[in-house]
Design a protein around this motif. Sequence first.
Motif, PDB file in Angstrom:
ATOM      1  N   MET A   1       0.880  -1.128   0.034  1.00 19.32           N
ATOM      2  CA  MET A   1       0.007   0.031   0.023  1.00 19.32           C
ATOM      3  C   MET A   1       0.767   1.230   0.080  1.00 19.32           C
ATOM      4  SD  MET A   1      -3.199  -0.568  -0.111  1.00 19.32           S
ATOM      5  CE  MET A   1      -4.071   0.797   0.394  1.00 19.32           C
ATOM      6  N   ALA A   2       2.151   0.954   0.589  1.00 19.43           N
ATOM      7  CA  ALA A   2       3.125   2.452   0.509  1.00 19.43           C
ATOM      8  C   ALA A   2       3.203   2.817  -1.053  1.00 19.43           C
ATOM      9  CB  ALA A   2       4.256   1.900   1.238  1.00 19.43           C
ATOM     10  N   ASP A   3       3.521   1.599  -1.744  1.00 23.36           N
ATOM     11  CA  ASP A   3       3.734   2.095  -3.164  1.00 23.36           C
ATOM     12  C   ASP A   3       2.594   2.676  -3.999  1.00 23.36           C
ATOM     13  OD1 ASP A   3       6.406   0.620  -3.400  1.00 23.36           O
ATOM     14  OD2 ASP A   3       5.205  -1.325  -3.118  1.00 23.36           O
ATOM     15  N   LEU A   4       1.307   2.238  -3.695  1.00 21.00           N
ATOM     16  CA  LEU A   4       0.000   2.847  -4.127  1.00 21.00           C
ATOM     17  C   LEU A   4       0.165   4.427  -3.621  1.00 21.00           C
ATOM     18  CD1 LEU A   4      -2.651   2.787  -5.559  1.00 21.00           C
ATOM     19  CD2 LEU A   4      -3.588   1.987  -3.534  1.00 21.00           C
ATOM     20  N   LYS A   5       0.194   4.288  -2.295  1.00 22.60           N
ATOM     21  CA  LYS A   5       0.281   5.802  -1.585  1.00 22.60           C
ATOM     22  C   LYS A   5       1.309   6.900  -2.194  1.00 22.60           C
ATOM     23  CE  LYS A   5       0.363   8.390   2.614  1.00 22.60           C
ATOM     24  NZ  LYS A   5       0.579   8.618   3.893  1.00 22.60           N
ATOM     25  N   GLY A   6       2.228   6.423  -2.551  1.00 22.12           N
ATOM     26  CA  GLY A   6       3.461   7.188  -3.108  1.00 22.12           C
ATOM     27  C   GLY A   6       3.088   7.635  -4.568  1.00 22.12           C
ATOM     28  N   THR A   7       2.397   6.385  -5.461  1.00 26.89           N
ATOM     29  CA  THR A   7       2.275   6.954  -6.814  1.00 26.89           C
ATOM     30  C   THR A   7       0.914   7.798  -6.798  1.00 26.89           C
ATOM     31  OG1 THR A   7       3.029   4.484  -7.387  1.00 26.89           O
ATOM     32  CG2 THR A   7       1.357   5.699  -8.777  1.00 26.89           C
ATOM     33  N   LEU A   8      -0.167   7.644  -5.885  1.00 26.93           N
ATOM     34  CA  LEU A   8      -1.298   8.390  -5.926  1.00 26.93           C
ATOM     35  C   LEU A   8      -0.673   9.806  -5.464  1.00 26.93           C
ATOM     36  CD1 LEU A   8      -3.782   6.356  -4.282  1.00 26.93           C
ATOM     37  CD2 LEU A   8      -3.659   7.066  -6.884  1.00 26.93           C
TER      38      LEU A   8
ATOM     39  N   PHE B   1      -2.354  18.514  -9.932  1.00 27.89           N
ATOM     40  CA  PHE B   1      -3.057  19.641  -9.225  1.00 27.89           C
ATOM     41  C   PHE B   1      -2.240  20.690  -8.657  1.00 27.89           C
ATOM     42  CE2 PHE B   1      -6.064  15.789  -8.901  1.00 27.89           C
ATOM     43  CZ  PHE B   1      -7.120  16.208  -9.840  1.00 27.89           C
ATOM     44  N   GLY B   2      -0.964  20.323  -8.723  1.00 27.08           N
ATOM     45  CA  GLY B   2      -0.105  21.208  -7.951  1.00 27.08           C
ATOM     46  C   GLY B   2       0.858  20.829  -6.813  1.00 27.08           C
TER      47      GLY B   2
ATOM     48  N   THR C   1      -2.893  15.668   0.603  1.00 33.65           N
ATOM     49  CA  THR C   1      -3.413  14.393   0.152  1.00 33.65           C
ATOM     50  C   THR C   1      -3.759  13.594   1.535  1.00 33.65           C
ATOM     51  OG1 THR C   1      -1.654  12.980  -0.607  1.00 33.65           O
ATOM     52  CG2 THR C   1      -2.584  14.297  -2.164  1.00 33.65           C
ATOM     53  N   ARG C   2      -4.853  12.643   1.374  1.00 33.26           N
ATOM     54  CA  ARG C   2      -4.899  11.844   2.579  1.00 33.26           C
ATOM     55  C   ARG C   2      -5.803  10.525   1.739  1.00 33.26           C
ATOM     56  NH1 ARG C   2      -9.937  13.826   6.238  1.00 33.26           N
ATOM     57  NH2 ARG C   2     -11.712  13.730   4.512  1.00 33.26           N
ATOM     58  N   LEU C   3      -5.452   9.526   2.318  1.00 33.01           N
ATOM     59  CA  LEU C   3      -5.987   8.189   1.778  1.00 33.01           C
ATOM     60  C   LEU C   3      -7.197   7.743   3.139  1.00 33.01           C
ATOM     61  CD1 LEU C   3      -3.251   5.923   0.469  1.00 33.01           C
ATOM     62  CD2 LEU C   3      -5.047   7.268  -0.659  1.00 33.01           C
TER      63      LEU C   3
ATOM     64  N   GLU D   1      -9.924   5.561  -0.742  1.00 33.65           N
ATOM     65  CA  GLU D   1     -10.233   6.562  -1.668  1.00 33.65           C
ATOM     66  C   GLU D   1      -9.267   7.691  -1.212  1.00 33.65           C
ATOM     67  OE1 GLU D   1     -14.400   7.540  -2.442  1.00 33.65           O
ATOM     68  OE2 GLU D   1     -14.735   6.173  -0.723  1.00 33.65           O
ATOM     69  N   MET D   2      -8.948   8.745  -2.120  1.00 30.54           N
ATOM     70  CA  MET D   2      -7.934   9.631  -2.019  1.00 30.54           C
ATOM     71  C   MET D   2      -8.684  10.953  -1.895  1.00 30.54           C
ATOM     72  SD  MET D   2      -4.257  10.255  -3.869  1.00 30.54           S
ATOM     73  CE  MET D   2      -3.975  11.772  -4.524  1.00 30.54           C
ATOM     74  N   ASP D   3      -8.456  11.878  -1.076  1.00 30.79           N
ATOM     75  CA  ASP D   3      -8.728  13.266  -1.140  1.00 30.79           C
ATOM     76  C   ASP D   3      -7.621  14.143  -1.533  1.00 30.79           C
ATOM     77  OD1 ASP D   3     -11.359  12.589  -0.254  1.00 30.79           O
ATOM     78  OD2 ASP D   3     -10.557  12.467   1.925  1.00 30.79           O
ATOM     79  N   VAL D   4      -7.840  15.463  -2.336  1.00 28.68           N
ATOM     80  CA  VAL D   4      -6.868  16.148  -2.477  1.00 28.68           C
ATOM     81  C   VAL D   4      -7.376  17.609  -2.159  1.00 28.68           C
ATOM     82  CG1 VAL D   4      -5.423  17.207  -4.456  1.00 28.68           C
ATOM     83  CG2 VAL D   4      -6.251  14.636  -4.381  1.00 28.68           C
ATOM     84  N   SER D   5      -6.466  18.384  -1.386  1.00 27.71           N
ATOM     85  CA  SER D   5      -6.941  19.625  -0.938  1.00 27.71           C
ATOM     86  C   SER D   5      -7.422  20.507  -2.099  1.00 27.71           C
ATOM     87  CB  SER D   5      -5.789  20.252   0.059  1.00 27.71           C
ATOM     88  OG  SER D   5      -4.752  20.599  -0.937  1.00 27.71           O
ATOM     89  N   CYS D   6      -8.214  21.476  -1.747  1.00 29.49           N
ATOM     90  CA  CYS D   6      -9.020  22.461  -2.848  1.00 29.49           C
ATOM     91  C   CYS D   6      -7.538  23.355  -3.326  1.00 29.49           C
ATOM     92  CB  CYS D   6      -9.778  23.133  -2.019  1.00 29.49           C
ATOM     93  SG  CYS D   6     -10.603  24.338  -3.204  1.00 29.49           S
ATOM     94  N   PHE D   7      -7.950  23.768  -4.551  1.00 29.39           N
ATOM     95  CA  PHE D   7      -6.773  24.469  -5.383  1.00 29.39           C
ATOM     96  C   PHE D   7      -7.026  25.930  -4.911  1.00 29.39           C
ATOM     97  CE2 PHE D   7     -10.472  24.419  -8.076  1.00 29.39           C
ATOM     98  CZ  PHE D   7     -10.307  25.804  -8.423  1.00 29.39           C
ATOM     99  N   LYS D   8      -8.149  26.108  -4.544  1.00 34.62           N
ATOM    100  CA  LYS D   8      -8.525  27.518  -4.177  1.00 34.62           C
ATOM    101  C   LYS D   8      -8.536  28.011  -2.836  1.00 34.62           C
ATOM    102  CE  LYS D   8     -12.163  30.815  -5.596  1.00 34.62           C
ATOM    103  NZ  LYS D   8     -13.406  31.371  -6.188  1.00 34.62           N
ATOM    104  N   CYS D   9      -8.969  27.092  -1.783  1.00 36.35           N
ATOM    105  CA  CYS D   9      -8.832  27.574  -0.522  1.00 36.35           C
ATOM    106  C   CYS D   9      -7.595  26.752   0.087  1.00 36.35           C
ATOM    107  CB  CYS D   9      -9.965  27.514   0.186  1.00 36.35           C
ATOM    108  SG  CYS D   9     -10.684  25.654   0.418  1.00 36.35           S
ATOM    109  N   ASN D  10      -6.998  25.912  -0.464  1.00 33.38           N
ATOM    110  CA  ASN D  10      -6.051  25.065   0.249  1.00 33.38           C
ATOM    111  C   ASN D  10      -6.502  24.014   1.420  1.00 33.38           C
ATOM    112  OD1 ASN D  10      -3.666  23.765  -0.188  1.00 33.38           O
ATOM    113  ND2 ASN D  10      -2.557  25.409   1.087  1.00 33.38           N
ATOM    114  N   GLY D  11      -7.743  23.962   1.430  1.00 30.43           N
ATOM    115  CA  GLY D  11      -8.286  23.282   2.610  1.00 30.43           C
ATOM    116  C   GLY D  11      -8.779  23.805   3.569  1.00 30.43           C
ATOM    117  N   ALA D  12      -9.001  25.104   3.543  1.00 31.49           N
ATOM    118  CA  ALA D  12      -9.360  26.144   4.585  1.00 31.49           C
ATOM    119  C   ALA D  12     -10.919  26.106   4.476  1.00 31.49           C
ATOM    120  CB  ALA D  12      -8.953  27.582   4.330  1.00 31.49           C
ATOM    121  N   GLY D  13     -11.593  25.563   3.530  1.00 28.05           N
ATOM    122  CA  GLY D  13     -13.145  25.699   3.830  1.00 28.05           C
ATOM    123  C   GLY D  13     -13.426  26.603   2.792  1.00 28.05           C
TER     124      GLY D  13
END
Length: 100
Positions: free
Chosen positions: A52-59, A67-68, A73-75, A88-100
């Motif tokens: 799973m570490a290989d998968l996480k690194g690739t993702l 996305f920059g 990211t988080r799994l 499933e993988m979440d990626v922080s927002c490009f606009k607010c950088n995860g601030a909401g």
Amino acid sequence: VQARTMEQHDFEKGPLSMVSPGKVYRRDDDDATHSHQFNQLEGLVIDKHVTMADLKGTLELTAKHFFGQDRQTRLRPSFFPFTEPSVEMDVSCFKCNGAG
């Protein structure tokens, strides 16, 4: 795509690594958070000692490429009846950088 690739691959020549991008359609009504159509990347690696570490690194590398570099990211563990283990993988927002 995965099944056909596995059937055609000669494992005596080495491991299998593949990515298949494409559109996905589902029976959902469109709303603010769902669409009947979305894009998906499907990947498959078959080899000894793959973790799973290989998968996480690739993702993570893929998400940062698309996305920059400053994306976080988080799994999350998830249930899909056709894969185990599943995440499933979440990626922080490009606009607010995860601030909401």
